[in-house]
Structure formats: C-alpha cells, structure tokens
Design a protein around this motif. Sequence first.
Motif, PDB file in Angstrom:
ATOM      1  N   LYS A 341      76.847  53.924  32.857  1.00  0.00           N
ATOM      2  CA  LYS A 341      78.151  54.542  33.105  1.00  0.00           C
ATOM      3  C   LYS A 341      78.030  55.730  34.055  1.00  0.00           C
ATOM      4  CE  LYS A 341      80.147  53.074  28.692  1.00  0.00           C
ATOM      5  NZ  LYS A 341      80.812  53.479  27.438  1.00  0.00           N
ATOM      6  N   SER A 342      77.310  55.485  35.146  1.00  0.00           N
ATOM      7  CA  SER A 342      77.074  56.562  36.114  1.00  0.00           C
ATOM      8  C   SER A 342      76.905  55.948  37.495  1.00  0.00           C
ATOM      9  CB  SER A 342      75.826  57.362  35.740  1.00  0.00           C
ATOM     10  OG  SER A 342      74.672  56.562  35.869  1.00  0.00           O
ATOM     11  N   LEU A 343      76.760  56.820  38.482  1.00  0.00           N
ATOM     12  CA  LEU A 343      76.471  56.369  39.835  1.00  0.00           C
ATOM     13  C   LEU A 343      75.087  55.734  39.909  1.00  0.00           C
ATOM     14  CD1 LEU A 343      77.608  59.364  42.060  1.00  0.00           C
ATOM     15  CD2 LEU A 343      78.628  57.088  42.044  1.00  0.00           C
ATOM     16  N   LYS A 344      74.952  54.776  40.799  1.00  0.00           N
ATOM     17  CA  LYS A 344      73.654  54.167  41.069  1.00  0.00           C
ATOM     18  C   LYS A 344      73.450  54.128  42.574  1.00  0.00           C
ATOM     19  CE  LYS A 344      73.246  49.721  40.498  1.00  0.00           C
ATOM     20  NZ  LYS A 344      73.099  48.386  39.859  1.00  0.00           N
ATOM     21  N   LYS A 345      72.294  54.608  43.030  1.00  0.00           N
ATOM     22  CA  LYS A 345      71.978  54.582  44.454  1.00  0.00           C
ATOM     23  C   LYS A 345      71.091  53.382  44.731  1.00  0.00           C
ATOM     24  CE  LYS A 345      69.381  57.843  46.390  1.00  0.00           C
ATOM     25  NZ  LYS A 345      68.988  59.148  46.979  1.00  0.00           N
ATOM     26  N   GLU A 346      71.536  52.505  45.616  1.00  0.00           N
ATOM     27  CA  GLU A 346      70.809  51.287  45.923  1.00  0.00           C
ATOM     28  C   GLU A 346      70.297  51.328  47.362  1.00  0.00           C
ATOM     29  OE1 GLU A 346      72.883  47.739  43.567  1.00  0.00           O
ATOM     30  OE2 GLU A 346      74.283  48.776  44.910  1.00  0.00           O
ATOM     31  N   THR A 347      69.177  50.652  47.608  1.00  0.00           N
ATOM     32  CA  THR A 347      68.651  50.489  48.962  1.00  0.00           C
ATOM     33  C   THR A 347      69.259  49.236  49.571  1.00  0.00           C
ATOM     34  OG1 THR A 347      66.564  51.574  48.380  1.00  0.00           O
ATOM     35  CG2 THR A 347      66.574  50.187  50.350  1.00  0.00           C
ATOM     36  N   VAL A 348      69.961  49.388  50.686  1.00  0.00           N
ATOM     37  CA  VAL A 348      70.630  48.253  51.313  1.00  0.00           C
ATOM     38  C   VAL A 348      69.954  47.833  52.615  1.00  0.00           C
ATOM     39  CG1 VAL A 348      72.854  48.813  50.275  1.00  0.00           C
ATOM     40  CG2 VAL A 348      72.266  49.779  52.510  1.00  0.00           C
ATOM     41  N   GLY A 349      68.997  48.606  53.076  1.00  0.00           N
ATOM     42  CA  GLY A 349      68.271  48.263  54.289  1.00  0.00           C
ATOM     43  C   GLY A 349      67.066  49.154  54.446  1.00  0.00           C
ATOM     44  N   SER A 350      66.091  48.700  55.228  1.00  0.00           N
ATOM     45  CA  SER A 350      64.888  49.510  55.423  1.00  0.00           C
ATOM     46  C   SER A 350      64.285  49.247  56.797  1.00  0.00           C
ATOM     47  CB  SER A 350      63.853  49.215  54.337  1.00  0.00           C
ATOM     48  OG  SER A 350      63.377  47.884  54.459  1.00  0.00           O
ATOM     49  N   PHE A 351      63.503  50.212  57.242  1.00  0.00           N
ATOM     50  CA  PHE A 351      62.786  50.127  58.518  1.00  0.00           C
ATOM     51  C   PHE A 351      61.379  50.645  58.272  1.00  0.00           C
ATOM     52  CE2 PHE A 351      61.702  52.539  62.534  1.00  0.00           C
ATOM     53  CZ  PHE A 351      61.372  51.419  63.284  1.00  0.00           C
ATOM     54  N   THR A 352      60.396  49.830  58.616  1.00  0.00           N
ATOM     55  CA  THR A 352      58.993  50.202  58.412  1.00  0.00           C
ATOM     56  C   THR A 352      58.313  50.347  59.767  1.00  0.00           C
ATOM     57  OG1 THR A 352      58.947  48.972  56.317  1.00  0.00           O
ATOM     58  CG2 THR A 352      56.826  49.549  57.316  1.00  0.00           C
ATOM     59  N   GLN A 353      57.690  51.500  59.967  1.00  0.00           N
ATOM     60  CA  GLN A 353      57.030  51.792  61.243  1.00  0.00           C
ATOM     61  C   GLN A 353      56.115  53.003  61.032  1.00  0.00           C
ATOM     62  OE1 GLN A 353      55.566  51.250  63.927  1.00  0.00           O
ATOM     63  NE2 GLN A 353      57.222  50.761  65.397  1.00  0.00           N
TER      64      GLN A 353
END
Length: 435
Positions: A341-353
């Motif tokens: 019952k709270s906010l959730k931060k999700e990863t929707v994209g990434s860049f590896t370098q």
Amino acid sequence: MTDTPAHSPASADLDGPVLDYLVNGGSHVFLTGRAGTGKTTLTRALLERLGPSAAVLAPTGVAAMQAGGQTLHAFFRLPPRLVEPSDIRRLRNARAVKALKTLVIDEISMVRADMMWAIDASLRLNRESSEPFGGVRMIVVGDLSQLPPVVRDEEAGYLEMAYGGPFFFHPPAFRDAGFSMLELTKVHRQADPDFVQILNAVRTGELTREEGAVLNTRVTGRSGLEASATHVVLTPTNEAAFRINAQRLDALPGKPELIEGKTSGQFDQRIMPTDDPLILKRGARVMLLRNDPGGRWVNGSLGEVVGFAEAGVMVKIGEEVHRIEPVQWDRHAYSYDPAAKSLKKETVGSFTQLPLRLAWAMTIHKAQGLTLDRVYLDLPGRLFAHGQAYVALSRARTLEGMELSRPLRPSDIIVDQRIFDVKSYCDSAPARLEG
C-alpha cells in the motif's frame, strides 16, 4: 593530469537540524544554496530517510536519472510543450499519486510556471483534494542562479500574462501552499573566502570593477585546444567541446578502440550519460561518471587511459591504475504496490557502458555539479544565457586553477533579476543554515 572533485559534505553534516527539518517539518520547502553547498548530497540523504512515501521527479531525463527518479512529464503524463488546462486529466497511476506523501523536485530552477501550475492541478484532481498540491508535501531543490527554465520567445508573453512570470514560484499555488525557504550557506567546493565572494558577486550580478579585474588576471591568451593539454576546457556549445575532444583523440598515436554499450527497455538515447559507442585510445583523458563504492574515485574524477582489458579499461587516476568496468544506469518509473500500500519504484530501462567520457573539453551545462582543479573557460563573443558565467566559474576549486580565453565583460554576467523575487513568494525570510 588528474582532478579529484571535492568530496560531498561529510555525513555528520547531514545528521543535523537541516535534514531533521526536511524529514519531520510540516511545511513545504524550497531548498536552495550556492554552487557547492551540498544540495545534491542532502537531497539523497533526505530520500533515504523518507523511503517509499516519497517520489523524486525532475524536469529533464538526465536530471531525473541522476536523481534516481522520473521526469515530471512522464509521471504526470504532460506534453513536451506549453501545458494547457485540457492537458490535466485523471492518471492511470492515480493510486500511486494517492499514496504519495512527499514529492521532491530536483533542479527546480528549470521548472516553468506552467509546469508548476500543472503539478498542482493534477495532484488536486487525482487525489480528489482542494488543498494546494493535493495535500502532498512539496520539497523543491535547486539554485535559481544556475539553470533557468527554457522559454521560447512566443511563450514569454503568455507566461507573464497567465502566471506573472516564467519561474516555478510564479503560479498562485506556490504562494497559497506557504513554502519556507532554506538556504545552505557553507561552500564545500572553494576554501578561499575572497574567491567565494567573487563568485557570489557573479551569481547576483553585482560584480565590482575591482572583482572583475581580479578574474581577468586569469586571461592567458591560449586557445582552447592549447589549454586542453593541461586544463578541462568548458565551452557553451556541444560543437566546440566535440571538436576539441576529437582533435585531441586523433592526435594520439595508436588505433582507437570502439566500446559498444548495451541498452534494454525504455532508455532514450538523448539521456545517455556517455557515448555509444565510446571511442578511446591509450593516453586519452577521461572523466569518471560514477562514484567508486570503495572511495578510490568519485563522479568527476579525471584520469588517463593506459590500457585495455577484456572486461574493461585500465585508467590511471592519481598515481594508481584501476580497472574500470561497465556499469548500468537505470531509468525509473513509479507505480503502486498494493501489497505494501505504498509507492513502488520500478526499472523500466537501462544502459550499460563504461562510466567514462572524454574530458579534454565539455559543455558548461554538462559540468554542472563538478569541481575541477584546472579549468579553462572558452568564451565565445559573449555568453548568452542567465547564470552561464556563474556555473562555469564556480566549477573551479581555486582562482589560480582557472584560465579565461578573454577578459570577462559586464555583458557576460547575465542575471535575470526576477529570481530574487522568490523570497517575497515564501512565507518568511529564508533560514540560512550551514549544512
């Protein structure tokens, strides 16, 4: 040549009354301070303390990624243009909006009046509340003397008519909410009080003839390309920075190495922190783009490429050589977690370098937040934006470590005097705190 940026303010500084007030105080807050006073470090500590009841948003993709949050446009589903009343609508993530208790906005100086109005209107609608900002506690962070909002000529008149001006504090919602202004005053970047005073005079547009003369003793007559051998060249344009970096790289012997990055999910090329592919040679001057967990370097440290390994690049930083391996940058979005019952931060994209970029030259804009021991300011005919001279000059740790391509003129010190009106839009005189 190596530069190590000043470390962030000591953690002890962050356990005091400033952080406690930001966490526990009830009022909305405008947290500000000159360059190098620790706003970024304090904001990170604040978000750690607030946990999943808070979200951090920013006006641009780059700023949002650096803050570890989401853009204002994406969170509130707003168009990349002047925001109109018809753009305010019920959101698919309304449950996340209702779970929000504190909203932190980083780089607030770049947020235009129409966006601030839209944030208030959207929060009221989606939280079904008539309170300013829908009852969400607002903490906005930034320095109005640095990055200004982008306003096209055809938009300026409308923003003036509709809100009284272009800045985030101009909409009525800001004044109605009752913001307190907290100003950090302890400068961690420069130790020389005379240099700090000169920088503050540039910041406020009150540079005296004598102070200007002191700055102009740093004119050397070298070109940007010449100076790039010993100094980091700061220039207003991407084209000039690219040209110097390309010429320096081409002049090095040996075959260039092309290092490909990897992108997954939603990750716009415009917010990539470095080149893809990244082109390097032995002898290339590079800047580190991430802090080392072991404290051996920080974001902004300079080094020299001395070799290539299967899983990374060997970089000499100071007197030691380190293997620099690829890292991942994430792009985030907020949603609602029904179980917690709270906010959730999700990863929707990434860049590896590799966390490196060429660093003979860079734009003033990309130098935002950095501290450099040796800086060459490559001035064109004139600087062309509010705060640009201040941002550039305040990157230098010392006056002696700075060079200018030409004397500064009064016309180079561009300050929009409306930024000082913010004090009259806040509830009381600013609290000036060492943090």
